[in-house]
Scaffold this motif. Structure first.
Motif, mmCIF file in Angstrom:
data_model
loop_
_atom_site.group_PDB
_atom_site.id
_atom_site.type_symbol
_atom_site.label_atom_id
_atom_site.label_comp_id
_atom_site.label_asym_id
_atom_site.label_seq_id
_atom_site.Cartn_x
_atom_site.Cartn_y
_atom_site.Cartn_z
ATOM 1 N N LEU A 21 0.814 -1.203 0.000
ATOM 2 C CA LEU A 21 0.000 0.000 0.000
ATOM 3 C C LEU A 21 0.854 1.263 0.000
ATOM 4 C CD1 LEU A 21 -2.882 1.032 -0.006
ATOM 5 C CD2 LEU A 21 -2.905 0.842 2.481
ATOM 6 N N ASP A 22 1.979 1.266 0.727
ATOM 7 C CA ASP A 22 2.802 2.473 0.752
ATOM 8 C C ASP A 22 3.399 2.769 -0.624
ATOM 9 O OD1 ASP A 22 4.476 0.274 0.795
ATOM 10 O OD2 ASP A 22 5.844 1.077 2.301
ATOM 11 N N LEU A 23 3.698 1.712 -1.400
ATOM 12 C CA LEU A 23 4.191 1.908 -2.754
ATOM 13 C C LEU A 23 3.123 2.544 -3.637
ATOM 14 C CD1 LEU A 23 6.302 1.400 -5.020
ATOM 15 C CD2 LEU A 23 5.232 -0.838 -5.334
ATOM 16 N N LEU A 24 1.879 2.087 -3.482
ATOM 17 C CA LEU A 24 0.790 2.639 -4.286
ATOM 18 C C LEU A 24 0.527 4.097 -3.941
ATOM 19 C CD1 LEU A 24 -1.768 -0.319 -4.284
ATOM 20 C CD2 LEU A 24 0.133 0.146 -5.844
ATOM 21 N N LEU A 25 0.581 4.432 -2.662
ATOM 22 C CA LEU A 25 0.365 5.823 -2.254
ATOM 23 C C LEU A 25 1.471 6.725 -2.786
ATOM 24 C CD1 LEU A 25 -0.799 5.237 1.427
ATOM 25 C CD2 LEU A 25 -2.220 5.894 -0.523
ATOM 26 N N SER A 26 2.696 6.225 -2.784
ATOM 27 C CA SER A 26 3.808 7.010 -3.323
ATOM 28 C C SER A 26 3.643 7.225 -4.822
ATOM 29 C CB SER A 26 5.137 6.304 -3.040
ATOM 30 O OG SER A 26 5.384 6.236 -1.651
ATOM 31 N N ALA A 27 3.226 6.161 -5.518
ATOM 32 C CA ALA A 27 3.026 6.280 -6.963
ATOM 33 C C ALA A 27 1.896 7.250 -7.282
ATOM 34 C CB ALA A 27 2.722 4.904 -7.557
ATOM 35 N N LYS A 28 0.862 7.221 -6.479
ATOM 36 C CA LYS A 28 -0.264 8.128 -6.709
ATOM 37 C C LYS A 28 0.154 9.576 -6.473
ATOM 38 C CE LYS A 28 -5.089 8.896 -5.391
ATOM 39 N NZ LYS A 28 -6.196 8.524 -4.497
ATOM 40 N N ARG A 29 0.895 9.824 -5.421
ATOM 41 C CA ARG A 29 1.339 11.193 -5.125
ATOM 42 C C ARG A 29 2.323 11.709 -6.170
ATOM 43 N NH1 ARG A 29 1.359 9.239 0.393
ATOM 44 N NH2 ARG A 29 3.554 8.668 0.118
ATOM 45 N N PRO A 146 -1.609 -2.059 -10.356
ATOM 46 C CA PRO A 146 -0.923 -1.967 -11.645
ATOM 47 C C PRO A 146 -1.294 -0.715 -12.435
ATOM 48 C CG PRO A 146 -1.722 -4.193 -11.276
ATOM 49 C CD PRO A 146 -2.314 -3.342 -10.197
ATOM 50 N N LEU A 147 -2.494 -0.216 -12.270
ATOM 51 C CA LEU A 147 -2.923 0.983 -12.985
ATOM 52 C C LEU A 147 -2.233 2.231 -12.450
ATOM 53 C CD1 LEU A 147 -6.691 0.028 -13.089
ATOM 54 C CD2 LEU A 147 -5.171 0.091 -15.067
ATOM 55 N N LEU A 148 -1.818 2.190 -11.193
ATOM 56 C CA LEU A 148 -1.113 3.325 -10.599
ATOM 57 C C LEU A 148 0.387 3.279 -10.870
ATOM 58 C CD1 LEU A 148 -2.887 3.558 -7.130
ATOM 59 C CD2 LEU A 148 -3.114 5.158 -9.034
ATOM 60 N N THR A 149 0.917 2.089 -11.118
ATOM 61 C CA THR A 149 2.367 1.950 -11.222
ATOM 62 C C THR A 149 2.866 1.651 -12.632
ATOM 63 O OG1 THR A 149 2.197 -0.406 -10.644
ATOM 64 C CG2 THR A 149 2.551 1.161 -8.835
ATOM 65 N N ASP A 150 1.977 1.284 -13.548
ATOM 66 C CA ASP A 150 2.402 0.931 -14.904
ATOM 67 C C ASP A 150 1.494 1.634 -15.911
ATOM 68 O OD1 ASP A 150 3.020 -0.211 -17.370
ATOM 69 O OD2 ASP A 150 3.426 -2.182 -16.503
#
Length: 316
Positions: A21-29, A146-150
């Motif tokens: 989850l922390d990776l996804l939040l970082s990618a979103k920000r 995957p939609l947030l990171t790729d």
């Protein structure tokens, strides 16, 4: 074709644990502008389960971690306390008929999903069935990840075990008897999807608004096939989220689902050469077997971007 599917499985199949989850939040920000995420629960008489699902999403993915920006329950005419339960748990609740009222609503899950595009604003739209038990937030974060990171990924399905009673992996009866054979025979590129009919998937709005929506049970197969033809196999992915527990349908309901799914495939294989189908099933009564005939879902809604109200809203 087998080699292509194996390459796709190696590149586009993940576990929810692969993206914490922390990776996804970082990618979103980090994205400019930050993408917004809408979660939609289509619901019909799900008062026993919808509140628990809403509570988990709101507590873990909105309050504790701001991954989800919008949580919507679309009630398609419940006669129980589905709407009240969902609202009390923290969801915004809209009745299906209040969305795009100039077009009379048709019965069916796909109809609700199609209309939800007009009632939400997220750049990423995540659909979750409202009858899940022992719900985990991984069902949302896993498929949104995957939609947030790729940026190349457009459409993500959840995959999971589906127990039938105490038997592991036997819950997807229509999948194994109808959908999987259809996909393997006619769209072998999609043979790698573990749960092609699963109700948990996420996609970019920019893709969903371009796709037609079958109004009934065929919506999952229709969207998957049309997404393949629209953006290609490499833009599709799947994420393992563990186990899915939900209410199982009886055999006759599964027969109606199977007929609608076959019809959806048939439409995509040979448009313009079809008859309006029906399905006759039998129930034993006091005087023997009684036939019951049902219309098979045949209606499809056009791509949402062709709807004037949707176009005007996004232009504004």
């Amino acid at each position: 074709m087998l080699e292509e599917v194996e390459r796709w499985l190696a590149r586009r199949s993940w576990s929810a644990a692969d993206r914490p989850l922390d990776l996804l939040l970082s990618a979103k920000r980090a994205a400019k502008p930050a993408p917004t995420v809408s979660v939609v629960l289509p619901a019909l008489n799900e008062e026993e389960t919808v509140g628990g699902i809403v509570s988990v999403i709101r507590r873990e993915l909105m309050e504790a971690a701001p991954l989800v920006d919008e949580l919507l329950v679309v009630d398609s005419g419940s006669t129980d306390r589905t709407a009240e339960t969902a609202a009390a748990a923290g969801a915004r609740v809209v009745h299906r008929d209040a969305i795009l009222p100039r077009i009379p609503a048709l019965p069916g899950k796909g109809e609700v999903l199609w209309r939800s595009l007009l009632a939400t604003s997220g750049d990423i739209v995540c659909f979750v069935d409202a009858d899940l038990r022992d719900f985990s937030a991984d069902f949302v974060s896993g498929i949104v990840g995957p939609l947030l990171t790729d940026p190349d990924v457009q459409f993500v399905k959840a995959m999971y075990d589906r127990p039938l009673g105490e038997t592991r992996g036997q819950g997807g009866r229509v999948t194994e008897l109808v959908a999987r054979p259809l996909l393997n025979l006619h769209w072998p590129q999609l043979a790698g999807f573990v749960q092609p009919l699963g109700g948990e998937y996420a996609a970019r709005r920019s893709l969903l608004e371009r796709l037609p929506f079958p109004v009934g049970y065929g919506v999952e197969l229709g969207l998957l096939v049309d997404a393949l033809h629209t953006v290609g196999l490499d833009a599709l992915a799947q994420v393992d989220v563990g186990e899915r527990k939900h209410r199982h349908q009886d055999g006759q309901a599964l027969g109606r689902m199977a007929a609608a799914i076959y019809r959806t495939a048939q439409l995509r294989l040979s448009r313009g050469h079809l008859v309006r189908p029906s399905l006759t099933q039998f129930e034993r009564g006091e005087s023997g077997f009684t036939p019951r005939t049902y219309a098979v879902d045949t209606e499809e809604r056009p791509p949402m971007r062709e709807i004037g109200e949707y176009a005007a809203r996004h232009a504004a």
